[in-house]
Design a protein around this motif. Structure first.
Motif, PDB file in Angstrom:
ATOM      1  N   PHE A 430       0.822  -1.217   0.000  1.00  0.00           N
ATOM      2  CA  PHE A 430       0.000   0.000   0.000  1.00  0.00           C
ATOM      3  C   PHE A 430       0.854   1.264   0.000  1.00  0.00           C
ATOM      4  N   GLY A 431       2.185   1.098   0.132  1.00  0.00           N
ATOM      5  CA  GLY A 431       3.052   2.268   0.223  1.00  0.00           C
ATOM      6  C   GLY A 431       3.945   2.421  -1.001  1.00  0.00           C
ATOM      7  N   ARG A 432       5.110   2.967  -0.786  1.00  0.00           N
ATOM      8  CA  ARG A 432       6.063   3.251  -1.843  1.00  0.00           C
ATOM      9  C   ARG A 432       7.453   2.803  -1.415  1.00  0.00           C
ATOM     10  N   LYS A 433       8.290   2.525  -2.394  1.00  0.00           N
ATOM     11  CA  LYS A 433       9.712   2.282  -2.111  1.00  0.00           C
ATOM     12  C   LYS A 433      10.523   2.970  -3.196  1.00  0.00           C
ATOM     13  N   GLY A 434      11.804   3.185  -2.912  1.00  0.00           N
ATOM     14  CA  GLY A 434      12.686   3.779  -3.911  1.00  0.00           C
ATOM     15  C   GLY A 434      13.638   2.715  -4.428  1.00  0.00           C
ATOM     16  N   VAL A 435      13.803   2.647  -5.741  1.00  0.00           N
ATOM     17  CA  VAL A 435      14.705   1.634  -6.305  1.00  0.00           C
ATOM     18  C   VAL A 435      15.682   2.319  -7.260  1.00  0.00           C
ATOM     19  N   ARG A 439      25.086   1.147 -12.452  1.00  0.00           N
ATOM     20  CA  ARG A 439      25.621   1.038 -13.831  1.00  0.00           C
ATOM     21  C   ARG A 439      25.819  -0.419 -14.227  1.00  0.00           C
ATOM     22  N   ALA A 440      26.071  -1.297 -13.248  1.00  0.00           N
ATOM     23  CA  ALA A 440      26.260  -2.720 -13.561  1.00  0.00           C
ATOM     24  C   ALA A 440      24.923  -3.443 -13.671  1.00  0.00           C
ATOM     25  N   GLY A 441      23.810  -2.716 -13.475  1.00  0.00           N
ATOM     26  CA  GLY A 441      22.489  -3.325 -13.621  1.00  0.00           C
ATOM     27  C   GLY A 441      21.890  -3.825 -12.323  1.00  0.00           C
ATOM     28  N   GLU A 442      22.658  -3.779 -11.228  1.00  0.00           N
ATOM     29  CA  GLU A 442      22.132  -4.296  -9.957  1.00  0.00           C
ATOM     30  C   GLU A 442      21.132  -3.309  -9.349  1.00  0.00           C
ATOM     31  N   LEU A 443      20.065  -3.840  -8.756  1.00  0.00           N
ATOM     32  CA  LEU A 443      19.020  -2.996  -8.184  1.00  0.00           C
ATOM     33  C   LEU A 443      19.204  -2.852  -6.675  1.00  0.00           C
ATOM     34  N   HIS A 444      18.865  -1.646  -6.163  1.00  0.00           N
ATOM     35  CA  HIS A 444      18.997  -1.369  -4.734  1.00  0.00           C
ATOM     36  C   HIS A 444      17.695  -0.724  -4.278  1.00  0.00           C
ATOM     37  N   GLY A 445      16.970  -1.401  -3.383  1.00  0.00           N
ATOM     38  CA  GLY A 445      15.672  -0.887  -2.946  1.00  0.00           C
ATOM     39  C   GLY A 445      15.716  -0.414  -1.503  1.00  0.00           C
ATOM     40  N   VAL A 446      15.046   0.702  -1.223  1.00  0.00           N
ATOM     41  CA  VAL A 446      14.978   1.218   0.156  1.00  0.00           C
ATOM     42  C   VAL A 446      13.573   1.753   0.437  1.00  0.00           C
ATOM     43  N   SER A 447      13.266   1.822   1.724  1.00  0.00           N
ATOM     44  CA  SER A 447      12.052   2.527   2.150  1.00  0.00           C
ATOM     45  C   SER A 447      12.258   4.008   1.873  1.00  0.00           C
ATOM     46  N   LEU A 448      11.183   4.694   1.534  1.00  0.00           N
ATOM     47  CA  LEU A 448      11.307   6.138   1.257  1.00  0.00           C
ATOM     48  C   LEU A 448      11.034   6.996   2.483  1.00  0.00           C
ATOM     49  N   ARG A 449      10.731   6.356   3.590  1.00  0.00           N
ATOM     50  CA  ARG A 449      10.378   7.103   4.801  1.00  0.00           C
ATOM     51  C   ARG A 449      11.652   7.446   5.585  1.00  0.00           C
ATOM     52  N   CYS A 450      11.990   8.723   5.667  1.00  0.00           N
ATOM     53  CA  CYS A 450      13.199   9.156   6.377  1.00  0.00           C
ATOM     54  C   CYS A 450      13.146   8.671   7.823  1.00  0.00           C
ATOM     55  N   GLY A 484      23.251  13.435   8.708  1.00  0.00           N
ATOM     56  CA  GLY A 484      22.127  13.510   9.633  1.00  0.00           C
ATOM     57  C   GLY A 484      21.266  14.722   9.372  1.00  0.00           C
ATOM     58  N   PRO A 485      20.277  14.964  10.214  1.00  0.00           N
ATOM     59  CA  PRO A 485      20.123  14.462  11.571  1.00  0.00           C
ATOM     60  C   PRO A 485      19.709  12.997  11.715  1.00  0.00           C
ATOM     61  N   ALA A 486      19.291  12.300  10.674  1.00  0.00           N
ATOM     62  CA  ALA A 486      18.949  10.877  10.854  1.00  0.00           C
ATOM     63  C   ALA A 486      20.186  10.137  11.358  1.00  0.00           C
ATOM     64  N   THR A 487      19.967   9.173  12.234  1.00  0.00           N
ATOM     65  CA  THR A 487      21.089   8.365  12.712  1.00  0.00           C
ATOM     66  C   THR A 487      20.928   6.901  12.311  1.00  0.00           C
ATOM     67  N   ARG A 488      19.735   6.539  11.826  1.00  0.00           N
ATOM     68  CA  ARG A 488      19.491   5.139  11.434  1.00  0.00           C
ATOM     69  C   ARG A 488      19.304   5.046   9.914  1.00  0.00           C
ATOM     70  N   PRO A 489      19.769   3.935   9.317  1.00  0.00           N
ATOM     71  CA  PRO A 489      19.660   3.793   7.854  1.00  0.00           C
ATOM     72  C   PRO A 489      18.215   3.645   7.405  1.00  0.00           C
ATOM     73  N   LEU A 490      17.972   3.910   6.133  1.00  0.00           N
ATOM     74  CA  LEU A 490      16.667   3.583   5.540  1.00  0.00           C
ATOM     75  C   LEU A 490      16.554   2.071   5.482  1.00  0.00           C
ATOM     76  N   PRO A 491      15.434   1.495   5.936  1.00  0.00           N
ATOM     77  CA  PRO A 491      15.283   0.048   5.800  1.00  0.00           C
ATOM     78  C   PRO A 491      15.364  -0.356   4.335  1.00  0.00           C
ATOM     79  N   ARG A 492      16.002  -1.505   4.075  1.00  0.00           N
ATOM     80  CA  ARG A 492      16.083  -1.984   2.694  1.00  0.00           C
ATOM     81  C   ARG A 492      14.753  -2.568   2.269  1.00  0.00           C
ATOM     82  N   ARG A 493      14.481  -2.506   0.994  1.00  0.00           N
ATOM     83  CA  ARG A 493      13.276  -3.117   0.421  1.00  0.00           C
ATOM     84  C   ARG A 493      13.699  -3.999  -0.737  1.00  0.00           C
ATOM     85  N   LYS A 494      12.939  -5.091  -0.915  1.00  0.00           N
ATOM     86  CA  LYS A 494      13.225  -5.971  -2.056  1.00  0.00           C
ATOM     87  C   LYS A 494      12.944  -5.168  -3.332  1.00  0.00           C
ATOM     88  N   PRO A 495      13.938  -5.031  -4.228  1.00  0.00           N
ATOM     89  CA  PRO A 495      13.687  -4.193  -5.402  1.00  0.00           C
ATOM     90  C   PRO A 495      12.762  -4.870  -6.394  1.00  0.00           C
TER      91      PRO A 495
END
Ligand code: FES
Length: 495
Positions: A430-435, A439-450, A484-495
């Protein structure tokens, strides 16, 4: 043909110095969070007064805004005096001018023994177009009324159109990364400690402060937060600070070393000029953090440089972000009203070398109980009625990012549509993710919520990072915190 370095001239050419992370349990009288100009200068002033001090830096010393600027140390700061006179009155503008000049002079004294390319040069605000003339005239009058020994000039030693200028002699340029790393060495020589690669994950505030990093804990009776954007979330600074991103290039010229002018144009877009080591340094293209930023910002700088200078090669490109206070005056003093053990230094606009230095002295004087003439000017909890409308506007914008971005539209249906080197917002349940597809074609997915306060991050194509529009946190493509100010990483998401 050589390749342009995607790193600041300062960080690419800084003298190598490496310090160990915080490991195990350590104690100090004062813990300073942040190894930039304000943090390290605070630590040095305290160490020279016999205070047992330790600096904790998330990355390398001077690798943030300090090592990514135009390296000007000046009290003439664009059109600050006309703005301050208009918004706060001439007394405040005068106090600011004295504070800025004292910052410049303190940098001069501290830098002298460090061999960091220190040189004196005049600083200039000039009209690049006829439309900027009135702003320059106002700035001359306001700066002169504020007590600065400014002069009006009609030409600059730069090959750009000049429709009048205001100039302040005797300002400084230096290599900011060598300077602040030199200061860190001076802190150690006084018996202080400096820890690098030690991102603060948590600070416990019951009893003495306990600063937790991945590998250690530092216990301290007093804490100074000089992390560029204050990382402790007490809800007091976030409404007052806005984060601006800006860009720089360094270039060699076929005509030889560029003129040493420290200059900035008075209009919008603004252009900033400096020189170091035979290279031209051109800055500009600023915008609020988190706004979609593409490589075009650098191309605009390249194009402007080539239009006015005989550019041989653009050798370095870099960008940085600065926290700007709603009323234009830095914040330095108690973190909360009446606090004696928790201090903050932040919000130097784009003038951190001078203003971060004077802020450091304000904080160090507060901690050691000494008087400081700029204590009230920089008081973090001052109320500025004249600037109140700006504060309201700023917070309305952040509120929009907190709420409105939850409705952020998807930009593609699935990751198959993402070209190499680009990122898209995709549906995620129901939400969104960033992918991002590298350049090598590998995908990296993260939550978009800071992970700071929950705004939605946006992709910054120029820096290949996910940036938060609310308070300027930045995350790598795998979610790792870059700033920062964030101190924790964005949770990863399956791309
Ligand atoms: Fe504050 Fe992202 S930096 S919400």
């Amino acid at each position: 043909m050589t390749t342009t370095a995607e790193q600041s001239l300062w960080l690419a050419t800084a003298r190598e110095s490496r310090r160990a992370p915080l490991r195990g349990r350590e104690e100090a009288d004062v813990a300073v969070l942040g190894g930039g100009i304000a943090g390290v200068t605070t630590a040095l002033v305290l160490a020279r007064r016999g205070v047992d001090v330790a600096v904790v830096e998330a990355g390398r010393i001077a690798a943030g805004a300090t090592g990514n600027n135009t390296a000007k140390v000046t009290a003439l700061q664009s059109t600050i005096y006309s703005t301050l006179t208009r918004e706060h009155g001439p007394e405040t503008a005068s106090a600011y001018a004295r504070a800025a000049q004292s910052g410049v002079e303190l940098v001069g004294r501290l830098a002298e023994p460090l061999g960091c390319g220190l040189r004196r040069a005049p600083a200039t605000t000039f009209a690049l177009t006829a439309g900027e003339q009135a702003a320059v005239r106002d700035e001359y009058e306001s700066a002169a009324r504020a007590g600065l020994p400014v002069e009006r000039v009609t030409s600059l030693d730069l090959p750009v159109p000049v429709h009048g200028a205001v100039r302040l002699p005797g300002q400084l340029a230096l290599h900011p990364a060598d300077y602040v790393r030199g200061l860190a060495g001076a802190v150690e020589a006084e018996g202080g400690r400096v820890f690098e690669d030690s991102r603060v994950r948590h600070v416990s505030t019951t009893g003495p402060y306990r600063v937790h990093t991945d590998d250690g804990v530092l216990k301290a009776g007093t804490l100074v937060v000089a992390t560029h954007y204050p990382i402790l979330d007490r809800g007091v600074f976030f409404p007052r600070l806005k984060v601006q991103r800006s860009y720089c290039v360094a270039a060699t010229l076929r005509t030889g070393a560029p003129p040493g002018e420290l200059a900035i144009s008075a209009g919008s877009p603004l252009w900033s000029f400096a020189a170091h080591g035979g290279r031209l340094i051109l800055g500009g293209q600023g915008h609020p953090a988190g706004e979609r930023a593409g490589f075009g910002r650098y191309l605009a700088l390249d194009e402007f440089a080539s239009r006015h200078f005989d550019v041989e090669e653009v050798t370095h490109r870099w960008s940085a972000q600065d926290a700007v206070v709603y009323d234009g005056i830095p914040l330095a003093g108690p973190y909360l009203p009446g606090a004696r053990r928790l201090w903050v230094a932040a919000g130097f606009g784009k003038w951190g070398l001078a203003m971060g230095t004077v802020a450091a002295e304000v904080v160090a004087d507060g901690i050691t109980g000494s008087d400081n003439p700029y204590r009230d000017l920089f008081a973090p909890h001052r109320v500025s009625l004249r600037s109140a409308p700006k504060l309201v506007r700023q917070n309305t914008e952040v509120a929009k990012d907190l709420i409105g971005d939850r409705l952020v539209p998807a930009e593609a249906r699935d990751s198959g549509e993402i070209p190499a080197g680009e990122a898209r917002v995709l549906p995620d349940g129901f939400g969104r993710k960033g992918v991002y597809r590298d350049r090598a074609g590998e995908l990296h997915g993260v939550s978009l919520r800071c992970t700071h306060l929950g705004c939605f991050v946006r992709f910054n194509a120029a820096e290949r990072s996910w940036d938060c529009p609310c308070h300027g946190s930045r995350f790598d493509i795998d979610g790792t915190v870059l700033e920062g100010p964030a101190t924790r990483p964005l949770p990863r998401r399956k791309p």
